[in-house]
Scaffold this active site. Structure first.
Site, PDB file in Angstrom:
ATOM      1  N   LYS A 271     -17.903 -47.958  17.425  1.00  0.00           N
ATOM      2  CA  LYS A 271     -18.183 -47.128  18.597  1.00  0.00           C
ATOM      3  C   LYS A 271     -19.395 -46.249  18.297  1.00  0.00           C
ATOM      4  CE  LYS A 271     -15.767 -43.659  21.438  1.00  0.00           C
ATOM      5  NZ  LYS A 271     -14.484 -42.929  21.571  1.00  0.00           N
TER       6      LYS A 271
ATOM      7  N   SER B 153     -12.589 -43.615  25.764  1.00  0.00           N
ATOM      8  CA  SER B 153     -14.026 -43.669  25.611  1.00  0.00           C
ATOM      9  C   SER B 153     -14.499 -44.770  24.653  1.00  0.00           C
ATOM     10  CB  SER B 153     -14.544 -42.308  25.126  1.00  0.00           C
ATOM     11  OG  SER B 153     -13.966 -41.951  23.882  1.00  0.00           O
TER      12      SER B 153
ATOM     13  N   SER C 131      -8.446 -42.329  23.769  1.00  0.00           N
ATOM     14  CA  SER C 131      -9.704 -43.070  23.812  1.00  0.00           C
ATOM     15  C   SER C 131      -9.728 -44.345  22.985  1.00  0.00           C
ATOM     16  CB  SER C 131     -10.856 -42.168  23.369  1.00  0.00           C
ATOM     17  OG  SER C 131     -11.006 -41.089  24.256  1.00  0.00           O
TER      18      SER C 131
END
Length: 540
Positions: free
Chosen positions: A126, A201, A225
Site C-alpha cells: 500500500k 483505504s 482499512s
C-alpha cells in the site's frame, strides 16, 4: 447516547439501504474484462513457493516475471497500481537466485531460508506504507511526485526476510475513506464488478490480491482499512493487535498522539490464510514472541461467540446486514460445530453507545496533517473547509469529499459535547476489560465485517454508519481477521470478521485456516485457464 448523532445515523442508514437497492437495479454488473489466471504459479501459496525455491524446482526470476505479467494484465481494468519497480525487482530476483545457487548442500539451503524465510518472494505494498524511492503521494494532488525517503519499518522487515516489493498500490486521499477514488489517481475498481469500489483505504491491495496479481500485500488498518477491502475483494486480511507492528514510515503519521500506534496497524492481505502466521510473525519484528505462534490451541478447546447485529434502538440506527453475509456466519458455525467447537450468541447491548465511542476516539487523535494545509499544526479555517466540501460535492475541488468530511467532523468535535467525552473514554476502557475477560485465551467473536457487499462509487458517506463495527476493534486494540466465504447471488464476495483478545492473533488465523480448508477461501473473479507446464522446472 447522543440524540443528534443517532438521528443522523438513522437517516443515513435508511438512505443507504434505499440507495444501495436502487443502484443494484440501475447499474448493471460489469464483468471483469481482464484475462483469467493461466499460470499455475499464481495459485501457489507463499509456503508452497518457498519450498519450491529451496528445492531448486523454481527460480525467483521466473516467479517475479509471472507476477509482473499478471499485474500488467489486470491493472488497465483495476487502476490499482500507483508506481512499479519491475526492473529493480527482477535484478533482486536474480540476486536471490544466485544466493540459492551458492547454497549447494541441503543443509546450506535450510540455513539460508531460515535466515531469509521469504527469499525471492514478490509482494505488493500500500502506497501509504512507504517503499523507498516510490510514490508517497497517498492520493493527494498536492503531494504528487513525492517519493518515500525510506522503507517503512514493516516493509523493511519483510524485505529483510528476503521478499521483493513489486509496486505501491492505490489508496484514498490520506487514507481517509473506505472508497479508493481520488482526484489524483481516479477510481480503483473492484476485481469482481468493475462498476464497484475495491474498498479502502487499502483498496489497491484488495483489488490486486483479489485478481490474483499479488502473492500478498502489506496494508494498514485504522478503521477497517485492511478488513473492508479484503471483504469487498474476496481475500483474507488481518489487523494485528494494537501496538504489535511498527507504524513508522506510514503516512499519515503523528509524532504526538500516543493512541495512534494502537489504533493504526499494518498487516497482511492475501488469498491464502495458511500464509498469514508466517507473514504476521515477520511483520511483528521484535514483538513476534508476544504472538506465541509455537503454542497452538487445540481446535476443540476454542469457544465461539457470535452476533449478526445490534439489538434495540442501536440496531435501528445501524444499517441492515445483508442476508448473504449473515449466512456466512451460519455456515461457519455449522462447520466448526461439527468439529466440536461450542458457540454462543452474544448480546451486544453493552455496545449501545458504539457510535459515540468510536467518534470520540477519532476526534481525540492529535497531530495528523490536514489534507488542505498538509500540516499537522495548521488547520484550515472553517470557511475554507466548508467551501472545499461544497466544491468537492460538485466536482470542483482538488480534495475528495470523504476526506474533507472526516476533517470537518473532527473540527466539529464529532458533534459531541466536550464534557461528555470523558464518559465515553471511560466506557471504552470498561468494554475492553469485559471483552478481554470474556474471550480470554480460547475465545473468538464472529461479527459481520460490513453490512453490504462491495459498494458503488460515491456511496461511502451514506454507508458510513456501518463502519463502527470495524473501527471499534482498532480503538480496543483487538486483533481481527476478515474471512472470505464465497460469493453472493449477485457475484460479489461475502464473508465475516473474527476477533480475539489482545495478542491472541493466532486464534483468528487458526479459524481462518480451518475455514479456508472447508470452504476454499478465495474464489477467483474469472475461472482459471491453467495449461500444462511447458518446462519441468515449473512442475512441482
Amino acid at each position: 447516547m447522543e440524540i443528534i448523532i443517532r438521528f443522523f445515523g438513522l437517516i443515513l442508514s435508511y438512505l443507504a439501504l434505499l440507495l444501495n437497492r436502487i443502484l443494484e437495479y440501475v447499474i448493471c454488473r460489469e464483468q471483469p474484462d481482464y484475462p483469467p489466471i493461466r499460470h499455475p504459479l499464481l495459485l501457489k501459496s507463499v509456503l508452497e513457493l518457498v519450498t519450491a525455491l529451496r528445492r531448486g524446482q523454481l527460480t525467483s526470476q521466473q516467479l517475479v516475471e509471472v507476477y509482473i505479467e499478471r499485474v500488467r494484465e489486470v491493472n488497465p481494468s483495476l487502476n490499482a497500481v500507483i508506481e512499479d519497480r519491475f526492473e529493480e525487482a527482477l535484478l533482486e530476483a536474480k540476486h536471490a537466485d544466485s544466493l540459492i545457487a551458492e547454497a549447494s548442500l541441503d543443509y546450506d539451503r535450510v540455513a539460508l531460508f531460515t535466515r531469509y524465510p521469504l527469499l525471492g518472494i514478490p509482494f505488493s505494498v500500500k502506497e501509504s506504507c512507504g517503499v523507498k524511492g516510490l510514490s508517497y503521494a497517498v492520493g493527494s494532488v498536492l503531494r504528487k511526485g513525492m517519493k518515500a525517503p525510506r522503507d517503512g519499518d514493516v516493509v523493511e522487515l519483510v524485505r529483510a526476510a528476503g521478499a521483493i516489493p513489486l509496486l505501491v498500490s492505490a489508496t484514498p486521499e490520506f487514507c481517509m475513506s473506505f472508497e479508493t477514488n481520488t482526484v489524483a489517481n481516479g477510481r480503483c475498481r473492484n476485481p469482481y464488478d468493475l462498476t464497484r469500489t475495491s474498498g479502502g483505504s487499502s483498496g489497491g491491495e484488495g483489488a490486486l490480491n483479489g485478481a490474483g496479481a499479488s502473492l500478498f500485500g502489506i496494508g494498514s488498518d485504522i478503521a477497517g482499512s485492511i478488513r473492508l477491502p479484503a471483504m469487498f475483494c474476496g481475500v483474507f486480511g488481518h489487523k494485528p493487535t494494537g501496538g504489535l507492528t511498527s507504524i513508522k514510515g506510514h503516512f499519515p503519521y503523528s509524532l504526538v498522539d500516543e493512541n495512534l500506534p494502537n489504533y493504526l496497524q499494518l498487516g497482511p492481505i492475501t488469498r491464502f490464510a495458511r500464509d498469514m502466521p508466517l507473514l504476521l510473525e515477520i511483520m511483528a519484528g521484535d514483538n513476534k514472541h508476544k504472538l506465541k505462534m509455537n503454542e497452538p490451541v487445540p481446535l476443540n478447546e476454542l469457544k465461539i461467540y457470535y452476533s449478526y447485529g445490534y439489538p434495540g434502538l442501536n440496531g435501528l440506527t445501524h444499517p441492515y446486514v445483508a442476508d448473504d453475509i449473515k449466512l456466512t456466519i451460519v455456515r461457519a458455525l455449522t462447520c466448526l460445530g461439527k468439529a466440536g467447537i461450542e458457540s454462543t450468541q452474544l448480546d451486544l447491548s453493552f455496545l449501545d453507545n458504539i457510535f459515540e465511542l468510536v467518534i470520540v476516539a477519532l476526534v481525540d487523535l492529535k497531530g495528523l496533517p490536514s489534507i488542505i494545509t498538509q500540516q499537522a499544526g495548521r488547520p484550515p479555517n472553517m470557511r475554507l473547509l466548508v467551501l472545499e466540501m461544497f466544491n468537492s460535492i460538485i466536482g470542483h475541488s482538488l480534495f475528495t469529499k470523504e476526506a474533507l468530511f472526516l476533517e470537518l467532523m473532527q473540527r466539529l468535535n464529532g458533534m459531541i459535547s466536550t464534557n461528555k467525552m470523558q464518559q465515553y473514554r471511560d466506557e471504552v476502557a470498561r468494554i475492553k476489560t469485559h471483552l478481554t475477560e470474556l474471550l480470554g485465551d480460547r475465545g473468538v467473536l464472529f461479527l459481520p465485517t460490513f453490512h453490504s457487499t462491495a459498494l458503488n462509487f460515491h456511496t461511502s458517506l451514506f454507508n458510513i454508519t456501518g463502519i463502527d463495527s470495524l473501527l471499534l476493534f482498532n480503538v480496543l486494540g483487538f486483533p481481527a481477521t476478515h474471512i472470505p466465504m464465497g460469493l453472493s447471488l449477485a457475484g460479489t464476495p461475502v464473508g465475516f470478521q473474527v476477533i480475539a483478545a489482545p495478542y491472541q492473533d493466532k486464534l483468528c488465523l487458526q479459524i481462518a485456516a480451518e475455514l479456508e480448508a472447508a470452504f476454499l477461501g478465495w474464489t477467483p473473479p474469472v475461472l482459471h485457464q491453467i495449461a500444462a507446464p511447458e518446462t519441468p522446472v515449473l512442475n512441482f
